[in-house]
Design a protein around this motif. Structure first.
Motif, PDB file in Angstrom:
ATOM      1  N   CYS A   1     -64.782 -24.276  22.304  1.00  0.00           N
ATOM      2  CA  CYS A   1     -64.913 -25.721  22.450  1.00  0.00           C
ATOM      3  C   CYS A   1     -63.723 -26.397  21.798  1.00  0.00           C
ATOM      4  O   CYS A   1     -63.428 -26.174  20.624  1.00  0.00           O
ATOM      5  CB  CYS A   1     -66.204 -26.212  21.808  1.00  0.00           C
ATOM      6  SG  CYS A   1     -66.364 -28.006  21.909  1.00  0.00           S
TER       7      CYS A   1
ATOM      8  N   SER B   1     -63.477 -29.438  21.131  1.00  0.00           N
ATOM      9  CA  SER B   1     -63.906 -30.490  20.186  1.00  0.00           C
ATOM     10  C   SER B   1     -64.418 -29.870  18.900  1.00  0.00           C
ATOM     11  O   SER B   1     -64.023 -30.251  17.801  1.00  0.00           O
ATOM     12  CB  SER B   1     -64.994 -31.361  20.820  1.00  0.00           C
ATOM     13  OG  SER B   1     -64.498 -31.991  21.973  1.00  0.00           O
ATOM     14  N   CYS B   2     -65.352 -28.913  19.068  1.00  0.00           N
ATOM     15  CA  CYS B   2     -65.883 -28.254  17.880  1.00  0.00           C
ATOM     16  C   CYS B   2     -64.851 -27.302  17.259  1.00  0.00           C
ATOM     17  O   CYS B   2     -64.997 -26.916  16.102  1.00  0.00           O
ATOM     18  CB  CYS B   2     -67.134 -27.458  18.237  1.00  0.00           C
ATOM     19  SG  CYS B   2     -68.408 -28.407  19.086  1.00  0.00           S
TER      20      CYS B   2
ATOM     21  N   CYS C   1     -69.939 -28.279  26.499  1.00  0.00           N
ATOM     22  CA  CYS C   1     -70.368 -27.702  25.240  1.00  0.00           C
ATOM     23  C   CYS C   1     -71.823 -28.077  24.958  1.00  0.00           C
ATOM     24  O   CYS C   1     -72.211 -29.234  25.083  1.00  0.00           O
ATOM     25  CB  CYS C   1     -69.466 -28.206  24.107  1.00  0.00           C
ATOM     26  SG  CYS C   1     -69.956 -27.566  22.487  1.00  0.00           S
TER      27      CYS C   1
ATOM     28  N   SER D   1     -73.149 -27.947  22.091  1.00  0.00           N
ATOM     29  CA  SER D   1     -73.251 -28.534  20.753  1.00  0.00           C
ATOM     30  C   SER D   1     -72.834 -29.991  20.764  1.00  0.00           C
ATOM     31  O   SER D   1     -73.563 -30.854  20.285  1.00  0.00           O
ATOM     32  CB  SER D   1     -72.371 -27.759  19.765  1.00  0.00           C
ATOM     33  OG  SER D   1     -72.817 -26.424  19.696  1.00  0.00           O
ATOM     34  N   CYS D   2     -71.649 -30.252  21.366  1.00  0.00           N
ATOM     35  CA  CYS D   2     -71.150 -31.634  21.329  1.00  0.00           C
ATOM     36  C   CYS D   2     -71.253 -32.311  22.681  1.00  0.00           C
ATOM     37  O   CYS D   2     -70.961 -33.511  22.792  1.00  0.00           O
ATOM     38  CB  CYS D   2     -69.708 -31.678  20.829  1.00  0.00           C
ATOM     39  SG  CYS D   2     -68.553 -30.876  21.961  1.00  0.00           S
TER      40      CYS D   2
END
Ligand SMILES: [Zn+2]
Length: 169
Positions: A11, A13-14, A35, A37-38
């Motif tokens: 990811c 972003s993560c 993702c 998560s985000c």
């Protein structure tokens, strides 16, 4: 892999490996992922930056395939094995031999016919080496072997009742 399947991806972003949902495919590979998560969508990355992709790693570590095995070397000519258990014909210049025949010679021993390199010539492998011998003599012109050659330069002195060549048969 196909769209809406989950897959591990990096990811952006993560900034670590996360579970992603495939959003778009290009050919057999995910192109865009979301993702879990985000929930950001971004281009699919199979591994963190700086990590060689499996394909690149495979390409760099691929070892050239071993060369195709060389053709098996011709087995050494083993006269003993070739003539073992076979019936040998007694050598005679009047006999006619064929390739691969087993021949027994009074002086050279038992051998194997290798080739017929010329008319009335037979090449035979003996334990002491190969010999070029005469064979098939009976098919040679009889006049040169059993009778004096007819002279052609006698100036017409030849007997007009020239008898046919004597035959031993
Ligand atoms: Zn993320």
């Amino acid at each position: 892999m196909k769209v809406s399947e989950e897959t591990q991806a990096y990811c952006t972003s993560c900034r670590e490996m996360r579970e992603h949902i495939i959003v778009a495919m290009v050919g057999p590979k995910p192109a865009k992922v979301e993702c879990l998560s985000c929930h950001k969508q971004h281009l699919y990355r199979a591994a963190p930056p700086g990590t060689p992709t499996p394909r690149a790693a495979g390409a760099t570590t691929r070892t050239p395939k071993a060369k195709a095995a060389a053709p098996a070397p011709a087995p050494a000519f083993d006269l003993g094995a070739r003539i073992a258990g076979r019936t040998a014909r007694a050598y005679s210049p009047d006999a006619t031999f064929a390739v691969d025949e087993v021949v027994r010679h009074p002086n050279f021993g038992t051998g194997l016919v290798l080739a017929l390199p010329a008319k009335q010539k037979v090449e035979i492998a003996f334990p002491s080496g190969s010999k070029l011998l005469m064979h098939d003599r009976k098919n040679a012109r009889p006049s040169t072997l059993e009778h004096p050659p007819v002279r052609e330069d006698d100036g017409g002195q030849r007997n007009p009742t020239d008898a046919p060549p004597r035959s031993r048969h």
